[in-house]
Scaffold this motif. Sequence first.
Motif, PDB file in Angstrom:
ATOM      1  N   ASP A 131       0.813  -1.211   0.000  1.00 41.66           N
ATOM      2  CA  ASP A 131       0.000   0.000   0.000  1.00 41.66           C
ATOM      3  C   ASP A 131       0.852   1.269   0.000  1.00 41.66           C
ATOM      4  O   ASP A 131       0.323   2.370   0.111  1.00 41.66           O
ATOM      5  CB  ASP A 131      -1.065  -0.007   1.092  1.00 41.66           C
ATOM      6  N   ALA A 132       2.164   1.108  -0.164  1.00 45.90           N
ATOM      7  CA  ALA A 132       3.069   2.257  -0.364  1.00 45.90           C
ATOM      8  C   ALA A 132       3.889   1.955  -1.614  1.00 45.90           C
ATOM      9  O   ALA A 132       4.782   1.105  -1.575  1.00 45.90           O
ATOM     10  CB  ALA A 132       3.964   2.457   0.845  1.00 45.90           C
ATOM     11  N   LEU A 146       2.368   8.267  -6.771  1.00 45.39           N
ATOM     12  CA  LEU A 146       2.632   7.706  -5.442  1.00 45.39           C
ATOM     13  C   LEU A 146       1.350   7.208  -4.803  1.00 45.39           C
ATOM     14  O   LEU A 146       0.305   7.859  -4.866  1.00 45.39           O
ATOM     15  CB  LEU A 146       3.238   8.777  -4.529  1.00 45.39           C
ATOM     16  N   SER A 148       0.269   6.051  -0.949  1.00 43.19           N
ATOM     17  CA  SER A 148       0.714   6.025   0.452  1.00 43.19           C
ATOM     18  C   SER A 148      -0.475   5.630   1.313  1.00 43.19           C
ATOM     19  O   SER A 148      -1.548   6.228   1.191  1.00 43.19           O
ATOM     20  CB  SER A 148       1.253   7.398   0.850  1.00 43.19           C
ATOM     21  N   GLY A 149      -0.315   4.599   2.112  1.00 40.78           N
ATOM     22  CA  GLY A 149      -1.447   4.104   2.894  1.00 40.78           C
ATOM     23  C   GLY A 149      -2.592   3.667   2.006  1.00 40.78           C
ATOM     24  O   GLY A 149      -3.762   3.780   2.378  1.00 40.78           O
ATOM     25  N   ARG A 151      -3.636   5.047  -0.641  1.00 36.51           N
ATOM     26  CA  ARG A 151      -4.326   6.207  -1.227  1.00 36.51           C
ATOM     27  C   ARG A 151      -3.397   6.899  -2.222  1.00 36.51           C
ATOM     28  O   ARG A 151      -2.224   7.107  -1.943  1.00 36.51           O
ATOM     29  CB  ARG A 151      -4.667   7.178  -0.088  1.00 36.51           C
ATOM     30  N   VAL A 231       8.685   9.102   1.068  1.00 34.77           N
ATOM     31  CA  VAL A 231       7.421   8.383   1.274  1.00 34.77           C
ATOM     32  C   VAL A 231       7.565   6.909   1.611  1.00 34.77           C
ATOM     33  O   VAL A 231       6.568   6.218   1.790  1.00 34.77           O
ATOM     34  CB  VAL A 231       6.474   8.551   0.067  1.00 34.77           C
ATOM     35  N   ALA A 232       8.813   6.410   1.694  1.00 34.27           N
ATOM     36  CA  ALA A 232       9.056   5.037   2.156  1.00 34.27           C
ATOM     37  C   ALA A 232       8.251   3.987   1.393  1.00 34.27           C
ATOM     38  O   ALA A 232       7.556   3.153   1.987  1.00 34.27           O
ATOM     39  CB  ALA A 232       8.775   4.939   3.672  1.00 34.27           C
ATOM     40  N   PRO A 233       8.347   3.978   0.047  1.00 37.53           N
ATOM     41  CA  PRO A 233       7.591   2.974  -0.707  1.00 37.53           C
ATOM     42  C   PRO A 233       8.116   1.569  -0.439  1.00 37.53           C
ATOM     43  O   PRO A 233       9.313   1.364  -0.215  1.00 37.53           O
ATOM     44  CB  PRO A 233       7.843   3.357  -2.175  1.00 37.53           C
ATOM     45  N   GLU A 234       7.183   0.593  -0.474  1.00 37.98           N
ATOM     46  CA  GLU A 234       7.596  -0.810  -0.397  1.00 37.98           C
ATOM     47  C   GLU A 234       8.092  -1.289  -1.755  1.00 37.98           C
ATOM     48  O   GLU A 234       8.834  -2.262  -1.846  1.00 37.98           O
ATOM     49  CB  GLU A 234       6.401  -1.677   0.017  1.00 37.98           C
TER      50      GLU A 234
ATOM     51  N   LEU B 146       5.840  13.485   7.917  1.00 40.97           N
ATOM     52  CA  LEU B 146       4.880  13.779   6.849  1.00 40.97           C
ATOM     53  C   LEU B 146       3.501  13.255   7.208  1.00 40.97           C
ATOM     54  O   LEU B 146       3.346  12.145   7.721  1.00 40.97           O
ATOM     55  CB  LEU B 146       5.321  13.109   5.540  1.00 40.97           C
ATOM     56  N   ARG B 151      -2.986  11.053   7.288  1.00 38.52           N
ATOM     57  CA  ARG B 151      -2.348   9.885   7.892  1.00 38.52           C
ATOM     58  C   ARG B 151      -0.836  10.104   7.994  1.00 38.52           C
ATOM     59  O   ARG B 151      -0.223  10.593   7.056  1.00 38.52           O
ATOM     60  CB  ARG B 151      -2.629   8.679   6.992  1.00 38.52           C
ATOM     61  N   VAL B 153       2.752   9.335   7.473  1.00 36.39           N
ATOM     62  CA  VAL B 153       3.274   8.509   6.384  1.00 36.39           C
ATOM     63  C   VAL B 153       4.229   7.429   6.909  1.00 36.39           C
ATOM     64  O   VAL B 153       5.155   7.707   7.657  1.00 36.39           O
ATOM     65  CB  VAL B 153       4.014   9.397   5.355  1.00 36.39           C
ATOM     66  N   GLY B 155       5.652   3.313   5.279  1.00 35.76           N
ATOM     67  CA  GLY B 155       5.514   2.255   4.284  1.00 35.76           C
ATOM     68  C   GLY B 155       6.535   1.205   4.665  1.00 35.76           C
ATOM     69  O   GLY B 155       6.424   0.597   5.722  1.00 35.76           O
ATOM     70  N   LEU B 156       7.550   1.031   3.819  1.00 30.59           N
ATOM     71  CA  LEU B 156       8.695   0.204   4.218  1.00 30.59           C
ATOM     72  C   LEU B 156       9.624   1.142   4.987  1.00 30.59           C
ATOM     73  O   LEU B 156      10.500   1.786   4.435  1.00 30.59           O
ATOM     74  CB  LEU B 156       9.375  -0.359   2.971  1.00 30.59           C
ATOM     75  N   GLY B 157       9.387   1.249   6.291  1.00 30.54           N
ATOM     76  CA  GLY B 157      10.039   2.289   7.077  1.00 30.54           C
ATOM     77  C   GLY B 157       9.198   3.553   7.065  1.00 30.54           C
ATOM     78  O   GLY B 157       7.997   3.521   6.754  1.00 30.54           O
TER      79      GLY B 157
END
Lengths: 301, 301
Positions: A131-132, A146, A148-149, A151, A231-234, B146, B151, B153, B155-157
């Motif tokens: 979800d990221a 992007l 995030s969560g 959304r 944004v810490a994407p997976e 952020l 929410r 923010v 994700g992976l971290g």
Amino acid sequence: MSEVPLYAAVEAGGTKMVCAVGSAGHGSRETVRISTAGPDATVRRMVEFFRAAEERYGALKAIGIASFGPLDLEAASPTYGAITTTPKPGWQGTNLPRLLGEALGIPAGINTDVNAAALAEARAGAAQGCDAVAYVTVGTGIGVGLLSGGRMVHGLGHPEAGHLRLSRHAAHDGFQGICPYHGDCLEGLASGPAISAAWGASLDQVEPGHPAWDVECHYLAHLCATLILTVAPEHIVLGGGVMMQERLFAGIRSKTLDLLAGYAAAWTEDSAVARITPPGCGEPSGLVGAYLIAQAAHRHR
Amino acid sequence: MSEVPLYAAVEAGGTKMVCAVGSAGHGSRETVRISTAGPDATVRRMVEFFRAAEERYGALKAIGIASFGPLDLEAASPTYGAITTTPKPGWQGTNLPRLLGEALGIPAGINTDVNAAALAEARAGAAQGCDAVAYVTVGTGIGVGLLSGGRMVHGLGHPEAGHLRLSRHAAHDGFQGICPYHGDCLEGLASGPAISAAWGASLDQVEPGHPAWDVECHYLAHLCATLILTVAPEHIVLGGGVMMQERLFAGIRSKTLDLLAGYAAAWTEDSAVARITPPGCGEPSGLVGAYLIAQAAHRHR
């Protein structure tokens, strides 16, 4: 006729509108490409296609649009859904979801093409279960969407990370960049046309061993590291014409890890192979995202 | 006793734990600073304070923690809430919400200190009414929290944008930066200790007209532009020791607009004054955020 709910999807681009009917889960029943002319004529042709499709396949439940931008995505805005400051003649202020939704009498939703693609990759592509997610397209321009969560990210505007200013690669010194707004932003340095401009050759003439590709991996790794640290994407999906050269992925992954230098501990050599990948949707990610936007518009009608 | 619901809040830092009881809306009834020693002794002293506070003020409904990191914020993780790879001796793996929540018998929540501060600024500070907010602290380190879609923010971290690599300022050539991980990342170039290291003077010796401040504004403007082009915040709050010098805001705003070069159309001279500001909470933003995290933990218990 099919029992599967049928949606309308539009991938709205500056040169063509890809229109399709179907669903994210079952794919497109029919797809058509309409050249992007002025908004009135273009919308008329799109409506004709969708009406004819309804006669062939049954009622459409909703329409989703994955569009070029910038877009007004502020829910409370009177111009919600409109294209805002585009230089494309006649299109400024055009509100595709309103025009198409009213003409077809169905709920309509819109988001940026790249945000829609990030959603599609998370639900039905290379980043399933995440979800990221970041979706990057590297072609005639550079766009970033992007999630995030779960959304699609927007706030005051939406992601425009193609225009980030990043550290220059030393081998690129003296190249001014080609972005009409910023010169040497990411898009101005690393889009397909920027590569051609920097090295004086069309993309297919730049051979695999050419230093241009090391420079390209440098910038895209800087983008990946920037996205990871914000944004810490997976998962980061890299698509678009330039990324058809899959050998670029190895360089981007290793340079991304170099930039993180162990800081984001979940990013290792193995995880980078799994988490920085090409797109994985069966159809173009933006179009699949448009179906998902249509589904959401139908749920929230 | 008060009819207002009472919460426990912790701002967990590497040198001290600020513990308080009260609420975001009504402020703290009592606050205490406990030096951060080993986790066992520190947690014991925190529990003692909160138990004594319950005797004085009544039952605490929940505890919220705004913590140094990195933290495991993945809801499905067996170590959810734990501090992960900190170099701080003894603290790796410490799970503050579990330890404090179980000892006090109340629901507990945690997020990073800067994410909590972003939430606090959105609900009760300078960014009230916004749901896309960045909180930046510039002090002994640089941290970024952020809020996106309301929410915090992760994700992976979670956001670690203090470690972004940005374009160097020309006047800074030859300075290696002081980040032990990256050398010349943002924190390595622009934190308080980095300013001192670069110019060979303690912060209060660097006079207002010194070129150091133009360099500082350059880096913080690059950060602001990067955040705008990725997560599209409606408001960027800049806090921390270095930002006590409010004259820096004008330089940061104008350089941010220069970098955007008209691209994010909602950012104008006027809107930058309203949207890039100091913190606006009555108490430290991280502590107010901890109360809001406690409230959420109580709601979702």
